[in-house]
Design a protein around this motif. Structure first.
Motif, PDB file in Angstrom:
ATOM      1  N   HIS A 102      48.947  38.085  35.659  1.00  0.00           N
ATOM      2  CA  HIS A 102      47.477  38.691  35.365  1.00  0.00           C
ATOM      3  C   HIS A 102      46.617  38.114  36.790  1.00  0.00           C
ATOM      4  O   HIS A 102      46.267  36.910  36.725  1.00  0.00           O
ATOM      5  N   ALA A 103      46.719  38.956  37.796  1.00  0.00           N
ATOM      6  CA  ALA A 103      46.154  38.091  39.135  1.00  0.00           C
ATOM      7  C   ALA A 103      44.582  38.000  39.035  1.00  0.00           C
ATOM      8  O   ALA A 103      44.413  36.863  39.593  1.00  0.00           O
ATOM      9  N   ALA A 104      43.801  38.695  38.521  1.00  0.00           N
ATOM     10  CA  ALA A 104      42.240  38.629  38.777  1.00  0.00           C
ATOM     11  C   ALA A 104      41.543  39.548  37.969  1.00  0.00           C
ATOM     12  O   ALA A 104      41.892  40.614  37.353  1.00  0.00           O
ATOM     13  N   SER A 105      40.349  39.031  37.727  1.00  0.00           N
ATOM     14  CA  SER A 105      39.316  40.057  37.125  1.00  0.00           C
ATOM     15  C   SER A 105      38.341  40.337  38.498  1.00  0.00           C
ATOM     16  O   SER A 105      38.241  39.741  39.522  1.00  0.00           O
ATOM     17  N   TYR A 106      37.712  41.561  38.476  1.00  0.00           N
ATOM     18  CA  TYR A 106      36.499  41.808  39.299  1.00  0.00           C
ATOM     19  C   TYR A 106      35.481  41.044  39.272  1.00  0.00           C
ATOM     20  O   TYR A 106      34.948  40.463  40.271  1.00  0.00           O
ATOM     21  N   GLY A 107      34.775  40.477  38.213  1.00  0.00           N
ATOM     22  CA  GLY A 107      33.942  39.731  38.160  1.00  0.00           C
ATOM     23  C   GLY A 107      32.808  40.033  38.782  1.00  0.00           C
ATOM     24  O   GLY A 107      32.447  41.548  38.826  1.00  0.00           O
ATOM     25  N   ARG A 108      32.121  39.397  39.404  1.00  0.00           N
ATOM     26  CA  ARG A 108      30.749  39.603  40.171  1.00  0.00           C
ATOM     27  C   ARG A 108      31.150  39.995  41.466  1.00  0.00           C
ATOM     28  O   ARG A 108      30.324  40.457  42.482  1.00  0.00           O
ATOM     29  N   SER A 109      32.275  39.900  41.744  1.00  0.00           N
ATOM     30  CA  SER A 109      32.782  40.528  43.395  1.00  0.00           C
ATOM     31  C   SER A 109      34.029  41.323  43.429  1.00  0.00           C
ATOM     32  O   SER A 109      34.989  40.833  43.862  1.00  0.00           O
ATOM     33  N   PRO A 110      33.838  42.625  42.773  1.00  0.00           N
ATOM     34  CA  PRO A 110      35.029  43.314  42.743  1.00  0.00           C
ATOM     35  C   PRO A 110      35.471  43.767  44.149  1.00  0.00           C
ATOM     36  O   PRO A 110      36.660  43.942  44.438  1.00  0.00           O
ATOM     37  N   GLY A 111      34.581  43.847  44.956  1.00  0.00           N
ATOM     38  CA  GLY A 111      35.030  44.034  46.482  1.00  0.00           C
ATOM     39  C   GLY A 111      36.084  42.987  47.164  1.00  0.00           C
ATOM     40  O   GLY A 111      36.625  43.423  47.975  1.00  0.00           O
ATOM     41  N   THR A 112      36.080  41.891  46.683  1.00  0.00           N
ATOM     42  CA  THR A 112      36.928  40.729  47.129  1.00  0.00           C
ATOM     43  C   THR A 112      38.229  40.836  46.321  1.00  0.00           C
ATOM     44  O   THR A 112      38.958  39.778  46.608  1.00  0.00           O
ATOM     45  N   ALA A 113      38.333  41.175  45.417  1.00  0.00           N
ATOM     46  CA  ALA A 113      39.589  40.927  44.386  1.00  0.00           C
ATOM     47  C   ALA A 113      40.735  41.367  45.107  1.00  0.00           C
ATOM     48  O   ALA A 113      41.799  40.319  44.868  1.00  0.00           O
ATOM     49  N   THR A 114      41.040  42.309  45.815  1.00  0.00           N
ATOM     50  CA  THR A 114      42.439  42.399  46.693  1.00  0.00           C
ATOM     51  C   THR A 114      42.507  41.309  47.550  1.00  0.00           C
ATOM     52  O   THR A 114      43.695  40.784  47.707  1.00  0.00           O
ATOM     53  N   ALA A 115      41.465  41.077  48.306  1.00  0.00           N
ATOM     54  CA  ALA A 115      41.546  40.059  49.329  1.00  0.00           C
ATOM     55  C   ALA A 115      41.880  38.721  48.675  1.00  0.00           C
ATOM     56  O   ALA A 115      42.837  37.954  48.986  1.00  0.00           O
ATOM     57  N   SER A 116      41.296  38.379  47.550  1.00  0.00           N
ATOM     58  CA  SER A 116      41.526  37.266  46.999  1.00  0.00           C
ATOM     59  C   SER A 116      42.738  36.950  46.335  1.00  0.00           C
ATOM     60  O   SER A 116      43.608  36.138  46.438  1.00  0.00           O
ATOM     61  N   ALA A 117      43.386  38.252  45.860  1.00  0.00           N
ATOM     62  CA  ALA A 117      44.758  38.159  45.105  1.00  0.00           C
ATOM     63  C   ALA A 117      45.868  38.168  46.426  1.00  0.00           C
ATOM     64  O   ALA A 117      46.776  36.995  46.190  1.00  0.00           O
ATOM     65  N   ILE A 118      45.462  38.656  47.402  1.00  0.00           N
ATOM     66  CA  ILE A 118      46.589  38.444  48.474  1.00  0.00           C
ATOM     67  C   ILE A 118      46.495  36.899  48.989  1.00  0.00           C
ATOM     68  O   ILE A 118      47.503  36.394  49.360  1.00  0.00           O
ATOM     69  N   GLU A 119      45.128  36.333  49.148  1.00  0.00           N
ATOM     70  CA  GLU A 119      45.226  35.008  49.710  1.00  0.00           C
ATOM     71  C   GLU A 119      45.974  34.075  48.790  1.00  0.00           C
ATOM     72  O   GLU A 119      46.842  33.361  49.066  1.00  0.00           O
ATOM     73  N   GLY A 120      45.801  34.126  47.282  1.00  0.00           N
ATOM     74  CA  GLY A 120      46.429  33.233  46.351  1.00  0.00           C
ATOM     75  C   GLY A 120      47.911  33.330  46.448  1.00  0.00           C
ATOM     76  O   GLY A 120      48.409  32.584  46.231  1.00  0.00           O
ATOM     77  N   LEU A 121      48.365  34.706  46.191  1.00  0.00           N
ATOM     78  CA  LEU A 121      49.828  35.147  46.146  1.00  0.00           C
ATOM     79  C   LEU A 121      50.531  34.713  47.435  1.00  0.00           C
ATOM     80  O   LEU A 121      51.430  34.089  47.452  1.00  0.00           O
ATOM     81  N   ALA A 122      49.724  34.820  48.409  1.00  0.00           N
ATOM     82  CA  ALA A 122      50.268  34.258  50.035  1.00  0.00           C
ATOM     83  C   ALA A 122      50.719  32.789  49.841  1.00  0.00           C
ATOM     84  O   ALA A 122      51.534  32.150  50.324  1.00  0.00           O
ATOM     85  N   LYS A 123      49.599  32.094  49.313  1.00  0.00           N
ATOM     86  CA  LYS A 123      49.857  30.575  49.342  1.00  0.00           C
ATOM     87  C   LYS A 123      50.762  30.105  48.243  1.00  0.00           C
ATOM     88  O   LYS A 123      51.556  29.312  48.407  1.00  0.00           O
ATOM     89  N   CYS A 124      51.059  31.045  46.994  1.00  0.00           N
ATOM     90  CA  CYS A 124      52.142  30.744  46.429  1.00  0.00           C
ATOM     91  C   CYS A 124      53.351  31.258  46.895  1.00  0.00           C
ATOM     92  O   CYS A 124      54.479  30.375  46.624  1.00  0.00           O
ATOM     93  N   LYS A 125      53.452  31.898  47.679  1.00  0.00           N
ATOM     94  CA  LYS A 125      54.913  32.388  48.372  1.00  0.00           C
ATOM     95  C   LYS A 125      55.253  31.445  49.323  1.00  0.00           C
ATOM     96  O   LYS A 125      56.372  31.178  49.593  1.00  0.00           O
ATOM     97  N   GLU A 126      54.204  30.609  50.047  1.00  0.00           N
ATOM     98  CA  GLU A 126      54.491  29.876  50.982  1.00  0.00           C
ATOM     99  C   GLU A 126      55.098  28.519  50.356  1.00  0.00           C
ATOM    100  O   GLU A 126      55.986  27.968  51.127  1.00  0.00           O
TER     101      GLU A 126
END
Length: 270
Positions: A102-126
């Motif tokens: 479950h990657a993320a909630s939109y919270g108070r920043s729904p516009g950043t959710a996709t970018a945040s998921a990409i950033e976090g998962l990219a670090k995991c993949k590294e």
């Protein structure tokens, strides 16, 4: 196609016993639930993994619920990477092919959710690459609440930027998020046709019934609720050549896994 429960059925008493119980029902998949943390030693994971392999049970793992790559708190984002990696390492030791996130909630920043998921998962993949773990897929689940990140389109955007990510299609979640949108076989076929180009070698499904409201998911229900009617999914897939894993997340994790399997005549055990 493989079918199994989300978690170890309680009838088995131990992980190995639960695997034997699962096999005895004619099931051949199981999702290990690390939803409150992946706390298992490598030695223990390897032993459970061997038991599953000996029984020909395909394993997957569910990562902790508290992962949130779009959190307002940087500490939570950092810990989310650790929680994913703990699950990845456990899955690797178990021989599980995918972890469900479950990657993320939109919270108070729904516009950043996709970018945040990409950033976090990219670090995991590294980190996975650094540790030489190449046999575990990062599965991002389609989510049932409208306030959560996780539509197929959003996950597809993540896949453009991060290798090794695939969607996990929770059919009931899609139904709930769409406030009962899967009404006909044609609705189900459209969903499958959107999913299969993204799923990779194995399509990983979650199946259940679901209670929902205007904001989407409220709670999971048995398949007998027919919300949605999972027979429609079986009918769409009955002649499919796609390798699939179906994990039952209804309150009746093992019994309903059998019910769903038996919706496919060719897998029914008399």
């Amino acid at each position: 196609m493989r079918f199994g429960p989300a978690g170890y059925p309680s009838e088995g008493k131990t992980p190995e016993g639960s695997l034997k119980y699962t096999k005895g029902l004619g099931l051949d998949a199981l999702e290990v639930e690390f939803v409150r943390g992946a706390r298992i030693s490598q030695e223990r994971a390897e032993a459970v993994g061997k038991a599953a392999k000996d029984l020909d049970i395909r394993l997957s793992c569910h990562a902790p619920y508290f992962i949130s790559f779009n959190s307002e708190e940087q500490e939570t984002r950092n810990k989310s990477i650790d929680w994913v990696m703990d699950t990845v390492r456990a899955a690797h030791a178990l021989g599980a092919y995918i972890i469900v996130i479950h990657a993320a909630s939109y919270g108070r920043s729904p516009g950043t959710a996709t970018a945040s998921a990409i950033e976090g998962l990219a670090k995991c993949k590294e980190k996975m690459d650094d540790e030489g773990i190449r046999d575990v897929i990062l599965g991002v689940e389609t989510m049932g609440k409208k306030g959560q990140f996780g539509t197929l389109k959003e996950i597809a955007e993540v896949m453009k930027s991060v290798d090794g990510v695939r969607p996990v299609l929770d059919v009931a979640h899609v139904h709930a998020r769409g406030v009962g949108c899967l009404k006909t076989k044609a609705d189900m076929e459209k969903l499958v046709n959107e999913y299969f180009p993204l799923c990779g070698e194995i399509a990983h499904f979650h199946v259940s019934g679901i209670k929902y409201g205007d904001r989407g998911e409220i709670s999971h229900l048995p398949l007998s609720s027919k919300e949605p009617d999972m027979q429609m999914l079986a009918d769409v897939l009955k002649d499919s050549k796609q390798d699939c894993t179906f994990i039952c997340e209804s309150p009746l994790i093992a019994a309903d896994a059998v019910v769903f399997r038996d919706m496919f005549p060719k897998y029914r055990i008399s």
